[in-house]
Motif scaffolding. Structure first.
Motif, PDB file in Angstrom:
ATOM      1  N   ALA A  51       0.805  -1.272   0.342  1.00  0.00           N
ATOM      2  CA  ALA A  51      -0.209  -0.145   0.145  1.00  0.00           C
ATOM      3  C   ALA A  51       0.891   1.494  -0.224  1.00  0.00           C
ATOM      4  N   VAL A  52       0.516   2.095  -1.335  1.00  0.00           N
ATOM      5  CA  VAL A  52       1.566   3.395  -0.844  1.00  0.00           C
ATOM      6  C   VAL A  52       0.748   4.468  -0.790  1.00  0.00           C
ATOM      7  N   ALA A  53       0.851   5.221   0.578  1.00  0.00           N
ATOM      8  CA  ALA A  53       0.419   6.431   0.841  1.00  0.00           C
ATOM      9  C   ALA A  53       0.571   7.461  -0.104  1.00  0.00           C
ATOM     10  N   VAL A  54      -1.112   7.761  -0.443  1.00  0.00           N
ATOM     11  CA  VAL A  54      -0.658   8.940  -1.535  1.00  0.00           C
ATOM     12  C   VAL A  54      -1.044  10.029  -1.247  1.00  0.00           C
ATOM     13  N   SER A  55      -0.780  11.284  -0.885  1.00  0.00           N
ATOM     14  CA  SER A  55      -1.267  12.378  -0.601  1.00  0.00           C
ATOM     15  C   SER A  55      -1.571  12.824  -2.028  1.00  0.00           C
ATOM     16  N   GLY A  56      -0.716  13.330  -3.034  1.00  0.00           N
ATOM     17  CA  GLY A  56      -0.533  13.774  -4.306  1.00  0.00           C
ATOM     18  C   GLY A  56       0.434  15.212  -4.287  1.00  0.00           C
ATOM     19  N   GLY A  57       1.283  15.360  -3.313  1.00  0.00           N
ATOM     20  CA  GLY A  57       2.183  15.431  -2.500  1.00  0.00           C
ATOM     21  C   GLY A  57       3.262  15.078  -3.460  1.00  0.00           C
ATOM     22  N   ALA A  97      -4.548  15.738  -7.459  1.00  0.00           N
ATOM     23  CA  ALA A  97      -3.100  15.390  -7.990  1.00  0.00           C
ATOM     24  C   ALA A  97      -2.941  13.672  -7.926  1.00  0.00           C
ATOM     25  N   ALA A  98      -3.396  12.861  -6.610  1.00  0.00           N
ATOM     26  CA  ALA A  98      -3.189  11.827  -6.389  1.00  0.00           C
ATOM     27  C   ALA A  98      -4.311  10.624  -7.463  1.00  0.00           C
ATOM     28  N   ARG A  99      -5.483  10.949  -7.367  1.00  0.00           N
ATOM     29  CA  ARG A  99      -6.257  10.517  -8.104  1.00  0.00           C
ATOM     30  C   ARG A  99      -5.743  10.317  -9.805  1.00  0.00           C
ATOM     31  N   ALA A 100      -5.136  11.613 -10.584  1.00  0.00           N
ATOM     32  CA  ALA A 100      -4.305  11.693 -11.458  1.00  0.00           C
ATOM     33  C   ALA A 100      -2.903  10.924 -11.886  1.00  0.00           C
ATOM     34  N   ILE A 101      -2.486  11.228 -10.605  1.00  0.00           N
ATOM     35  CA  ILE A 101      -0.996  10.104 -10.923  1.00  0.00           C
ATOM     36  C   ILE A 101      -0.851   8.787 -10.938  1.00  0.00           C
ATOM     37  N   ALA A 102      -2.027   8.538  -9.997  1.00  0.00           N
ATOM     38  CA  ALA A 102      -2.545   6.641  -9.536  1.00  0.00           C
ATOM     39  C   ALA A 102      -2.983   6.118 -10.772  1.00  0.00           C
ATOM     40  N   GLY A 103      -4.236   7.250 -11.518  1.00  0.00           N
ATOM     41  CA  GLY A 103      -4.844   6.790 -12.654  1.00  0.00           C
ATOM     42  C   GLY A 103      -3.807   7.009 -14.067  1.00  0.00           C
ATOM     43  N   GLN A 104      -2.925   7.312 -14.198  1.00  0.00           N
ATOM     44  CA  GLN A 104      -1.588   7.490 -14.870  1.00  0.00           C
ATOM     45  C   GLN A 104      -0.926   5.730 -15.412  1.00  0.00           C
ATOM     46  N   LEU A 105      -0.602   4.881 -14.278  1.00  0.00           N
ATOM     47  CA  LEU A 105       0.049   4.671 -13.785  1.00  0.00           C
ATOM     48  C   LEU A 105      -0.889   3.583 -13.899  1.00  0.00           C
ATOM     49  N   MET A 214       9.186  16.975 -11.557  1.00  0.00           N
ATOM     50  CA  MET A 214       9.322  18.235 -12.438  1.00  0.00           C
ATOM     51  C   MET A 214       9.836  18.041 -13.851  1.00  0.00           C
ATOM     52  N   VAL A 215      11.407  16.783 -13.540  1.00  0.00           N
ATOM     53  CA  VAL A 215      11.725  16.431 -15.410  1.00  0.00           C
ATOM     54  C   VAL A 215      10.713  14.825 -15.529  1.00  0.00           C
ATOM     55  N   LYS A 216       9.990  13.877 -15.187  1.00  0.00           N
ATOM     56  CA  LYS A 216       9.387  13.169 -15.212  1.00  0.00           C
ATOM     57  C   LYS A 216       8.062  13.947 -15.613  1.00  0.00           C
ATOM     58  N   ASP A 217       7.388  15.335 -15.335  1.00  0.00           N
ATOM     59  CA  ASP A 217       6.733  16.266 -15.923  1.00  0.00           C
ATOM     60  C   ASP A 217       5.523  15.956 -15.665  1.00  0.00           C
ATOM     61  N   VAL A 218       4.851  15.457 -14.029  1.00  0.00           N
ATOM     62  CA  VAL A 218       4.317  15.512 -13.007  1.00  0.00           C
ATOM     63  C   VAL A 218       3.715  16.242 -12.670  1.00  0.00           C
ATOM     64  N   PHE A 219       2.839  16.634 -12.691  1.00  0.00           N
ATOM     65  CA  PHE A 219       2.136  18.097 -11.712  1.00  0.00           C
ATOM     66  C   PHE A 219       1.989  17.623 -10.091  1.00  0.00           C
ATOM     67  N   THR A 220       2.739  18.477  -9.578  1.00  0.00           N
ATOM     68  CA  THR A 220       2.430  17.969  -8.191  1.00  0.00           C
ATOM     69  C   THR A 220       1.908  18.963  -7.980  1.00  0.00           C
ATOM     70  N   HIS A 221       1.135  19.391  -6.907  1.00  0.00           N
ATOM     71  CA  HIS A 221       1.022  20.709  -6.041  1.00  0.00           C
ATOM     72  C   HIS A 221       1.871  20.967  -5.117  1.00  0.00           C
ATOM     73  N   SER A 222       1.907  22.405  -4.965  1.00  0.00           N
ATOM     74  CA  SER A 222       3.221  22.941  -4.230  1.00  0.00           C
ATOM     75  C   SER A 222       2.594  23.455  -3.718  1.00  0.00           C
ATOM     76  N   ARG A 223       1.663  23.896  -3.033  1.00  0.00           N
ATOM     77  CA  ARG A 223       1.312  24.889  -2.339  1.00  0.00           C
ATOM     78  C   ARG A 223       1.487  23.766  -0.448  1.00  0.00           C
ATOM     79  N   GLU A 224       1.593  24.381   0.532  1.00  0.00           N
ATOM     80  CA  GLU A 224       1.985  23.852   1.886  1.00  0.00           C
ATOM     81  C   GLU A 224       0.931  23.409   2.166  1.00  0.00           C
ATOM     82  N   CYS A 225       0.818  22.874   3.277  1.00  0.00           N
ATOM     83  CA  CYS A 225      -0.628  22.832   4.693  1.00  0.00           C
ATOM     84  C   CYS A 225      -0.189  23.815   5.195  1.00  0.00           C
ATOM     85  N   PRO A 226      -1.945  24.646   5.450  1.00  0.00           N
ATOM     86  CA  PRO A 226      -1.518  25.801   6.546  1.00  0.00           C
ATOM     87  C   PRO A 226      -1.109  25.677   7.528  1.00  0.00           C
ATOM     88  N   TYR A 227      -1.434  24.264   7.966  1.00  0.00           N
ATOM     89  CA  TYR A 227      -1.832  24.818   9.295  1.00  0.00           C
ATOM     90  C   TYR A 227       0.191  24.400   9.419  1.00  0.00           C
TER      91      TYR A 227
END
Ligand code: SF4
Ligand code: ZN
Length: 310
Positions: A51-57, A97-105, A214-227
């Motif tokens: 099981a891979v914990a994928v937050s989308g970050g 983003a997590a859904r997108a990368i899991a779907g892509q793979l 970046m070089v693998k050209d995968v979108f990652t959400h760059s904003r930091e958690c507000p907490y």
């Protein structure tokens, strides 16, 4: 700057190793080192469901991409688990983003939310409280991941912790003088009810993980958690980053020093025996697990708050 291995233009200079690497050699180096960490620590066996914990970050995105690549051809099944803590204005984007990368793979993804598991979003849990949001988040996230991994019949849970995270955790435990928690960073023994955790990217610096995405050209959400800025970790991270820029290799040497200590402590009882929580059955040290303890306090607060409105 030219790549140390070919005549291409280098995109990274690893100050700690002295190498300059072009895009192709950087990807090769990154995946080779992650594969070495997995192999050296016998993290994955054939026939296992991981099981891979994928937050989308970026960290978990790189983890899923890299594991998918280095385990290709092996009899290992990957499944993504995304925890939705319920952080308004932040988590929705990373879940996409997590859904997108899991779907892509082509990897199956399961989402587990704090609201469904515990009845509250993280935002609700911490509203008006003094406790640091990361404390609530960490306890419930660990609990939710472990429960979901068991439901899915996973043999291990892989998380995207990187070198920076690990060095920060070591330093935070030194600062708090918490030697037991420090030694638990390297669990040597499997505990009943607890799906073993693996950290295949624990030797990779955070900056290289960002570059890999970046070089693998995968979108990652760059904003930091507000907490994030409310935690001790944020201060330790700033301190470690300034030390690293003054003395390259500081994060690696922090980890090497810790590994030596962990080796010296081998045989000492640094890990307590876990038992089943009286309420939910999850593994814990005391009678109640941390999640049930915090949940009990939250429920009392909610009853008190609702009585005030009668
Ligand atoms: Fe949770 Fe804290 Fe991380 Fe935000 S920064 S996701 S609250 S642990
Ligand atoms: Zn419990």
């Amino acid at each position: 700057m030219i790549c140390s291995r070919c005549s291409e233009r280098a995109i990274i200079s690893q100050r700690y190793s002295g190498f300059h690497l072009c895009q192709g050699h950087f990807i090769e180096d990154f995946e080779r080192r992650a594969a070495e960490t997995v192999q050296k620590n016998a993290m994955v066996k054939d026939g296992e469901r991981i099981a891979v914990a994928v937050s989308g970050g970026k960290d978990s995105t790189a983890l899923l991409l890299c594991l998918h690549k280095i385990l290709a051809g092996r009899d290992v099944e990957l499944i993504a688990i995304t925890v939705d803590e319920g952080i308004d204005g932040y988590r929705d984007d990373t879940i996409k983003a997590a859904r997108a990368i899991a779907g892509q793979l082509g990897i199956e993804q399961k989402i587990v939310s704090f609201r469904e598991e515990y009845g509250y979003d993280l935002d609700e849990m911490v509203r008006g409280k003094d406790a640091a949001p990361c404390t609530f988040c960490g306890v419930f996230r660990k609990n939710a991941l472990n429960k979901m991994a068991k439901r899915l019949g996973a043999c291990k849970v892989a998380t995207g912790h990187n070198l920076d995270d690990e060095a920060q955790s070591v330093m935070m435990n030194y600062l708090k003088g918490d030697i037991h928690r420090l030694m638990r960073l390297r669990p040597r023994r499997e505990q009943p009810g607890l799906v073993p955790r693996i950290k295949p990217l624990r030797d990779m610096p955070e900056k290289e993980i960002a570059l890999y995405c970046m070089v693998k050209d995968v979108f990652t959400h760059s904003r930091e958690c507000p907490y994030a800025k409310l935690s001790l970790r944020a201060d330790v991270r700033d301190m470690m980053n300034s030390l690293e820029s003054l003395f390259p290799g500081t994060k690696q040497s922090t980890m090497q020093g810790f590994e030596k200590l962990a080796e010296m402590a081998k045989g000492m009882r640094t890990q307590v025996d876990l038992r089943a929580c009286r309420k939910c059955g999850e593994p814990c040290v005391e009678e109640l697990c941390k999640a049930c303890e915090l949940l009990g306090k939250l429920n009392v607060n909610c009853i008190t708050a609702s009585l005030l409105y009668i």
